[in-house]
Design a protein around this motif. Sequence first.
Motif, PDB file in Angstrom:
ATOM      1  N   TYR A   1      25.393  16.264  71.296  1.00 33.10           N
ATOM      2  CA  TYR A   1      26.702  16.034  70.682  1.00 33.10           C
ATOM      3  C   TYR A   1      26.771  14.631  70.101  1.00 33.10           C
ATOM      4  CZ  TYR A   1      31.680  15.279  70.072  1.00 33.10           C
ATOM      5  OH  TYR A   1      32.893  14.970  69.527  1.00 33.10           O
ATOM      6  N   GLU A   2      26.281  13.650  70.835  1.00 31.57           N
ATOM      7  CA  GLU A   2      26.360  12.268  70.361  1.00 31.57           C
ATOM      8  C   GLU A   2      25.414  12.010  69.187  1.00 31.57           C
ATOM      9  OE1 GLU A   2      28.652  10.322  71.065  1.00 31.57           O
ATOM     10  OE2 GLU A   2      29.498  11.352  72.795  1.00 31.57           O
ATOM     11  N   ILE A   3      24.298  12.730  69.140  1.00 34.80           N
ATOM     12  CA  ILE A   3      23.437  12.638  67.962  1.00 34.80           C
ATOM     13  C   ILE A   3      24.186  13.169  66.745  1.00 34.80           C
ATOM     14  CG2 ILE A   3      21.317  13.485  66.867  1.00 34.80           C
ATOM     15  CD1 ILE A   3      20.069  13.588  69.681  1.00 34.80           C
ATOM     16  N   ALA A   4      24.845  14.308  66.924  1.00 40.07           N
ATOM     17  CA  ALA A   4      25.639  14.879  65.830  1.00 40.07           C
ATOM     18  C   ALA A   4      26.746  13.927  65.416  1.00 40.07           C
ATOM     19  CB  ALA A   4      26.224  16.220  66.266  1.00 40.07           C
ATOM     20  N   ALA A   5      27.424  13.339  66.383  1.00 37.80           N
ATOM     21  CA  ALA A   5      28.515  12.405  66.080  1.00 37.80           C
ATOM     22  C   ALA A   5      27.989  11.180  65.339  1.00 37.80           C
ATOM     23  CB  ALA A   5      29.217  11.986  67.366  1.00 37.80           C
ATOM     24  N   GLY A   6      26.849  10.671  65.783  1.00 34.32           N
ATOM     25  CA  GLY A   6      26.280   9.484  65.157  1.00 34.32           C
ATOM     26  C   GLY A   6      25.831   9.733  63.730  1.00 34.32           C
ATOM     27  N   LEU A   7      25.200  10.877  63.496  1.00 36.61           N
ATOM     28  CA  LEU A   7      24.786  11.214  62.135  1.00 36.61           C
ATOM     29  C   LEU A   7      26.000  11.452  61.250  1.00 36.61           C
ATOM     30  CD1 LEU A   7      21.766  13.574  62.898  1.00 36.61           C
ATOM     31  CD2 LEU A   7      21.671  11.272  61.927  1.00 36.61           C
ATOM     32  N   GLY A   8      27.028  12.088  61.815  1.00 34.92           N
ATOM     33  CA  GLY A   8      28.258  12.302  61.064  1.00 34.92           C
ATOM     34  C   GLY A   8      28.915  11.000  60.665  1.00 34.92           C
ATOM     35  N   ALA A   9      28.891  10.018  61.568  1.00 30.75           N
ATOM     36  CA  ALA A   9      29.484   8.719  61.281  1.00 30.75           C
ATOM     37  C   ALA A   9      28.741   7.997  60.159  1.00 30.75           C
ATOM     38  CB  ALA A   9      29.493   7.853  62.539  1.00 30.75           C
ATOM     39  N   LEU A  10      27.459   8.357  59.965  1.00 30.96           N
ATOM     40  CA  LEU A  10      26.669   7.773  58.885  1.00 30.96           C
ATOM     41  C   LEU A  10      26.855   8.506  57.562  1.00 30.96           C
ATOM     42  CD1 LEU A  10      23.318   7.061  60.770  1.00 30.96           C
ATOM     43  CD2 LEU A  10      25.071   5.399  60.086  1.00 30.96           C
ATOM     44  N   GLY A  11      27.682   9.554  57.590  1.00 30.87           N
ATOM     45  CA  GLY A  11      27.995  10.265  56.355  1.00 30.87           C
ATOM     46  C   GLY A  11      27.282  11.577  56.148  1.00 30.87           C
ATOM     47  N   TYR A  12      26.516  12.013  57.140  1.00 32.62           N
ATOM     48  CA  TYR A  12      25.835  13.296  57.016  1.00 32.62           C
ATOM     49  C   TYR A  12      26.779  14.452  57.335  1.00 32.62           C
ATOM     50  CZ  TYR A  12      21.387  10.818  56.842  1.00 32.62           C
ATOM     51  OH  TYR A  12      20.351   9.992  56.464  1.00 32.62           O
ATOM     52  N   ARG A  13      26.576  15.550  56.671  1.00 35.12           N
ATOM     53  CA  ARG A  13      27.220  16.814  57.027  1.00 35.12           C
ATOM     54  C   ARG A  13      26.387  17.392  58.165  1.00 35.12           C
ATOM     55  NH1 ARG A  13      26.155  22.053  54.555  1.00 35.12           N
ATOM     56  NH2 ARG A  13      27.889  23.485  54.922  1.00 35.12           N
TER      57      ARG A  13
ATOM     58  N   ILE B   1       7.652  14.605  54.672  1.00 31.99           N
ATOM     59  CA  ILE B   1       8.202  15.008  55.971  1.00 31.99           C
ATOM     60  C   ILE B   1       7.683  14.075  57.063  1.00 31.99           C
ATOM     61  CG2 ILE B   1       8.353  16.823  57.703  1.00 31.99           C
ATOM     62  CD1 ILE B   1       8.039  18.875  55.500  1.00 31.99           C
ATOM     63  N   LEU B   2       8.609  13.394  57.719  1.00 33.92           N
ATOM     64  CA  LEU B   2       8.269  12.538  58.857  1.00 33.92           C
ATOM     65  C   LEU B   2       8.750  13.224  60.127  1.00 33.92           C
ATOM     66  CD1 LEU B   2       9.411   9.033  57.492  1.00 33.92           C
ATOM     67  CD2 LEU B   2       7.189  10.176  57.216  1.00 33.92           C
ATOM     68  N   ILE B   3       7.859  13.340  61.116  1.00 34.54           N
ATOM     69  CA  ILE B   3       8.225  13.999  62.373  1.00 34.54           C
ATOM     70  C   ILE B   3       7.796  13.125  63.541  1.00 34.54           C
ATOM     71  CG2 ILE B   3       6.111  15.405  62.240  1.00 34.54           C
ATOM     72  CD1 ILE B   3       7.646  17.524  63.931  1.00 34.54           C
ATOM     73  N   ASN B   4       8.727  12.898  64.452  1.00 32.69           N
ATOM     74  CA  ASN B   4       8.462  12.037  65.603  1.00 32.69           C
ATOM     75  C   ASN B   4       9.121  12.593  66.856  1.00 32.69           C
ATOM     76  OD1 ASN B   4       7.168   9.414  64.404  1.00 32.69           O
ATOM     77  ND2 ASN B   4       8.873   9.907  63.026  1.00 32.69           N
ATOM     78  N   ALA B   5       8.574  12.213  67.997  1.00 36.99           N
ATOM     79  CA  ALA B   5       9.181  12.528  69.293  1.00 36.99           C
ATOM     80  C   ALA B   5       9.866  11.276  69.810  1.00 36.99           C
ATOM     81  CB  ALA B   5       8.110  12.993  70.278  1.00 36.99           C
ATOM     82  N   VAL B   6      11.015  11.440  70.446  1.00 32.53           N
ATOM     83  CA  VAL B   6      11.746  10.295  70.976  1.00 32.53           C
ATOM     84  C   VAL B   6      12.201  10.566  72.406  1.00 32.53           C
ATOM     85  CG1 VAL B   6      12.557   9.618  68.681  1.00 32.53           C
ATOM     86  CG2 VAL B   6      14.009  11.064  70.129  1.00 32.53           C
ATOM     87  N   CYS B   7      12.333   9.479  73.159  1.00 34.64           N
ATOM     88  CA  CYS B   7      12.839   9.559  74.527  1.00 34.64           C
ATOM     89  C   CYS B   7      14.187   8.863  74.605  1.00 34.64           C
ATOM     90  CB  CYS B   7      11.860   8.895  75.486  1.00 34.64           C
ATOM     91  SG  CYS B   7      12.553   8.656  77.136  1.00 34.64           S
ATOM     92  N   PRO B   8      15.248   9.583  74.958  1.00 35.46           N
ATOM     93  CA  PRO B   8      16.577   8.962  75.056  1.00 35.46           C
ATOM     94  C   PRO B   8      16.792   8.167  76.337  1.00 35.46           C
ATOM     95  CG  PRO B   8      16.713  11.286  75.591  1.00 35.46           C
ATOM     96  CD  PRO B   8      15.288  11.040  75.161  1.00 35.46           C
ATOM     97  N   GLY B   9      15.851   8.265  77.296  1.00 41.05           N
ATOM     98  CA  GLY B   9      16.015   7.582  78.572  1.00 41.05           C
ATOM     99  C   GLY B   9      16.829   8.409  79.548  1.00 41.05           C
TER     100      GLY B   9
ATOM    101  N   THR C   1      24.996   5.863  78.956  1.00 40.05           N
ATOM    102  CA  THR C   1      25.897   6.764  78.245  1.00 40.05           C
ATOM    103  C   THR C   1      25.133   7.646  77.262  1.00 40.05           C
ATOM    104  OG1 THR C   1      26.336   5.270  76.382  1.00 40.05           O
ATOM    105  CG2 THR C   1      27.707   5.001  78.371  1.00 40.05           C
ATOM    106  N   PRO C   2      25.657   8.828  76.968  1.00 35.38           N
ATOM    107  CA  PRO C   2      25.035   9.683  75.963  1.00 35.38           C
ATOM    108  C   PRO C   2      24.929   8.999  74.597  1.00 35.38           C
ATOM    109  CG  PRO C   2      26.545  10.977  77.276  1.00 35.38           C
ATOM    110  CD  PRO C   2      26.754   9.538  77.676  1.00 35.38           C
ATOM    111  N   GLN C   3      25.915   8.160  74.262  1.00 33.73           N
ATOM    112  CA  GLN C   3      25.857   7.431  72.994  1.00 33.73           C
ATOM    113  C   GLN C   3      24.635   6.523  72.951  1.00 33.73           C
ATOM    114  OE1 GLN C   3      28.538   7.722  74.974  1.00 33.73           O
ATOM    115  NE2 GLN C   3      30.455   7.714  73.809  1.00 33.73           N
ATOM    116  N   GLU C   4      24.366   5.846  74.046  1.00 33.89           N
ATOM    117  CA  GLU C   4      23.187   4.977  74.103  1.00 33.89           C
ATOM    118  C   GLU C   4      21.902   5.796  74.013  1.00 33.89           C
ATOM    119  OE1 GLU C   4      24.671   1.228  76.868  1.00 33.89           O
ATOM    120  OE2 GLU C   4      24.323   3.164  77.844  1.00 33.89           O
ATOM    121  N   GLY C   5      21.893   6.942  74.680  1.00 31.46           N
ATOM    122  CA  GLY C   5      20.708   7.790  74.645  1.00 31.46           C
ATOM    123  C   GLY C   5      20.447   8.379  73.278  1.00 31.46           C
ATOM    124  N   ALA C   6      21.512   8.614  72.519  1.00 27.83           N
ATOM    125  CA  ALA C   6      21.374   9.241  71.202  1.00 27.83           C
ATOM    126  C   ALA C   6      20.827   8.290  70.152  1.00 27.83           C
ATOM    127  CB  ALA C   6      22.729   9.783  70.746  1.00 27.83           C
TER     128      ALA C   6
END
Length: 240
Positions: free
Chosen positions: A18-30, A187-195, A208-213
Amino acid sequence: MSETKTALVTGANKGIGYEIAAGLGALGYRVGVGARDAARLETAVEKLRAAGVEAFGVPLDVTDDRSVADAAGTLDRLDILVNNAGISGPMGPGWEQDPTALDLDVVRTVVETNVIGVIRVTNAMLPLLRRSASPRIVNVSSSVASLTRQADPAIAIGPIMAAYSPSKSFLNAVTVHYARQFAGTDILINAVCPGLVATDFTGFLGRTPQEGAAVAIRYATLPDGGPTGTFAEDGGVVPW
């Protein structure tokens, strides 16, 4: 005026997704909110819209071929795919999964979601991603996938999770092979660890989920020519 770029986040009805979606949305993404629970999906979309995000629901069960195909069919474009949906499988005492007592059906179920589900969704979305000028794929992994860390008693972290941890190691390996396949493309593809993040997945322990996202958002919005085939966390590259 250029069209608004579109992102899809799986498992986005709560927590890190959810926080990933919120963060991308805040950057202007649909943002397409992928989730299999219809009620939670609707609630998440409404909450994101109330926060000013251009969000829409994408019914999506990553373990179901038809569901994934239908989800791909609802999208008219896709620039970012974040494969966030994942499960741990049942845990024993001490939040452990003892390799000597594992139910093989648990292993199959975890791999079906955490690995095969990612392959299923990624391949279904590739025709859309290939049409993007700057396609990005992020696979949400975990530091417990690091064989280097897990094999060293001095730095091994967390309990033994003999279904979950290897599933994320498997996911990392798949990420590397996608990166090889996409070499020389945009195409760039990466794996990430949110902690360790405070969600129902961890018993609400951690940051917080925001920090993890944040790390997923950063890699989802890499500039052209950015890294690919890497495994990263906030502090930098994670050893395989």
